[in-house]
Design a protein around this motif. Structure first.
Motif, PDB file in Angstrom:
ATOM      1  N   LEU A 165       2.753  -3.715  25.872  1.00 50.68           N
ATOM      2  CA  LEU A 165       3.745  -3.886  26.922  1.00 50.68           C
ATOM      3  C   LEU A 165       5.071  -3.203  26.590  1.00 50.68           C
ATOM      4  O   LEU A 165       5.458  -3.124  25.420  1.00 50.68           O
ATOM      5  CB  LEU A 165       4.014  -5.380  27.141  1.00 50.68           C
ATOM      6  CG  LEU A 165       2.882  -6.219  27.718  1.00 50.68           C
ATOM      7  CD1 LEU A 165       3.293  -7.699  27.752  1.00 50.68           C
ATOM      8  CD2 LEU A 165       2.508  -5.750  29.112  1.00 50.68           C
ATOM      9  N   GLU A 227       4.557  -6.541  35.277  1.00 56.70           N
ATOM     10  CA  GLU A 227       4.017  -6.909  33.968  1.00 56.70           C
ATOM     11  C   GLU A 227       4.110  -8.429  33.742  1.00 56.70           C
ATOM     12  O   GLU A 227       4.973  -9.090  34.285  1.00 56.70           O
ATOM     13  CB  GLU A 227       4.792  -6.174  32.858  1.00 56.70           C
ATOM     14  CG  GLU A 227       4.662  -4.669  32.883  1.00 56.70           C
ATOM     15  CD  GLU A 227       3.263  -4.163  32.538  1.00 56.70           C
ATOM     16  OE1 GLU A 227       2.340  -4.987  32.387  1.00 56.70           O
ATOM     17  OE2 GLU A 227       3.115  -2.945  32.417  1.00 56.70           O
ATOM     18  N   THR A 231      -0.580  -4.342  32.899  1.00 60.91           N
ATOM     19  CA  THR A 231      -1.230  -3.899  31.660  1.00 60.91           C
ATOM     20  C   THR A 231      -2.532  -4.640  31.421  1.00 60.91           C
ATOM     21  O   THR A 231      -3.530  -4.044  30.978  1.00 60.91           O
ATOM     22  CB  THR A 231      -0.268  -4.086  30.479  1.00 60.91           C
ATOM     23  OG1 THR A 231       0.854  -3.202  30.650  1.00 60.91           O
ATOM     24  CG2 THR A 231      -0.950  -3.765  29.154  1.00 60.91           C
TER      25      THR A 231
END
Length: 264
Positions: A165, A227, A231
């Motif tokens: 991330l 996010e 991801t």
């Protein structure tokens, strides 16, 4: 050897996580966890997916009830409804069940905070909500979680995600009940039967994740970049769904404590 490193409950569905050092594991999950829920006038359930400010509500169990606190409203103490309390048909995903109404004071408090008419309901002894029979036996019951009594996640899996991330997220983004340390990333994908202290658990299926994971558990704000769900979608998509963590059934109730070893 894996150990239990964190325990969380969320007394009202989608409200702030409450960390514990020990907890009683009941057949429906951790004591006090998701035994209360907010609904709309038609009985449909309300979560942080569409009302992210719920994560800023603190609900702390007290003797027979909850102490509530949230930004901009006075604190309120509510009691679990009596056995003869009015009931309401509620809908949680595809499940319909009858829950107990908590009372007008709680309804007004949450309606003021959320800015829409809502009601607070409770899992009482009369409520019956079976777990999905594809994964559970006829005796398995659940309160107001999305579908299963417990959610488990390993710290190593979170670290593996954070390594991908742009900015790390906390374990509270995923609202687990049990966090395990000292195992390989995603080791929980292969677990089936576990013992935590004297408690026995059955891991039954991965947990499908949604937009709620993008809500900051402290501020209630959704991540503009999508996010960590974006991801996760890149490397944890299974059968068309994004999976992270494991749904768990209780096979032997009892007490668990932070530091308990995880054995098979």
């Amino acid at each position: 050897m894996p150990v239990l490193s964190q325990i969380f409950i969320h007394p009202i569905k989608s409200t702030r996580a409450l960390p514990l050092t020990q907890a009683r594991v009941e057949p429906m999950g951790l004591e006090h966890d998701r035994r209360w829920m907010l609904i709309r006038p038609d009985g449909s359930f309300i979560t942080g997916r569409e009302s992210p400010s719920l994560v800023r509500v603190s609900a702390v169990p007290t003797e027979g009830g909850l102490q509530l606190a949230a930004p901009g409203v006075p604190e309120l103490r509510v009691q679990a409804p009596p056995a003869d309390a009015p009931r309401q048909e509620v809908t949680i995903w595809s499940d319909r069940c009858s829950a107990a109404r908590v009372g007008e004071a709680a309804d007004r408090w949450f309606s003021q905070y959320l800015g829409e008419p809502v009601a607070l309901v409770y899992v009482d002894a009369r409520m019956e909500r079976p777990v999905d029979p594809k994964y559970a036996g006829p005796e398995d019951r659940v309160g107001f979680p999305d579908g299963f009594p417990l959610l488990l996640l390993s710290r190593a899996s979170l670290e593996a995600l954070n390594a991908r991330l742009p900015q790390p997220v906390t374990v509270e983004h995923f609202r687990p009940n049990l966090v395990v340390e000292d195992c390989e990333p995603f080791a929980e994908d292969g677990w089936k039967r576990l013992r935590v202290g004297s408690v026995e658990l059955e891991v039954v299926k991965p947990c499908a994740r949604c937009v709620f994971t993008t809500v900051d558990p402290q501020t209630g704000e959704k991540a503009k970049n999508g996010e960590p769900l974006r991801t996760l979608t890149e490397f944890r998509r299974m059968n068309g769904k994004v999976m992270f963590g494991q749904n768990v059934l209780v096979r032997r109730p009892g007490m668990i404590r932070v530091g308990d070893p995880i054995t098979w």
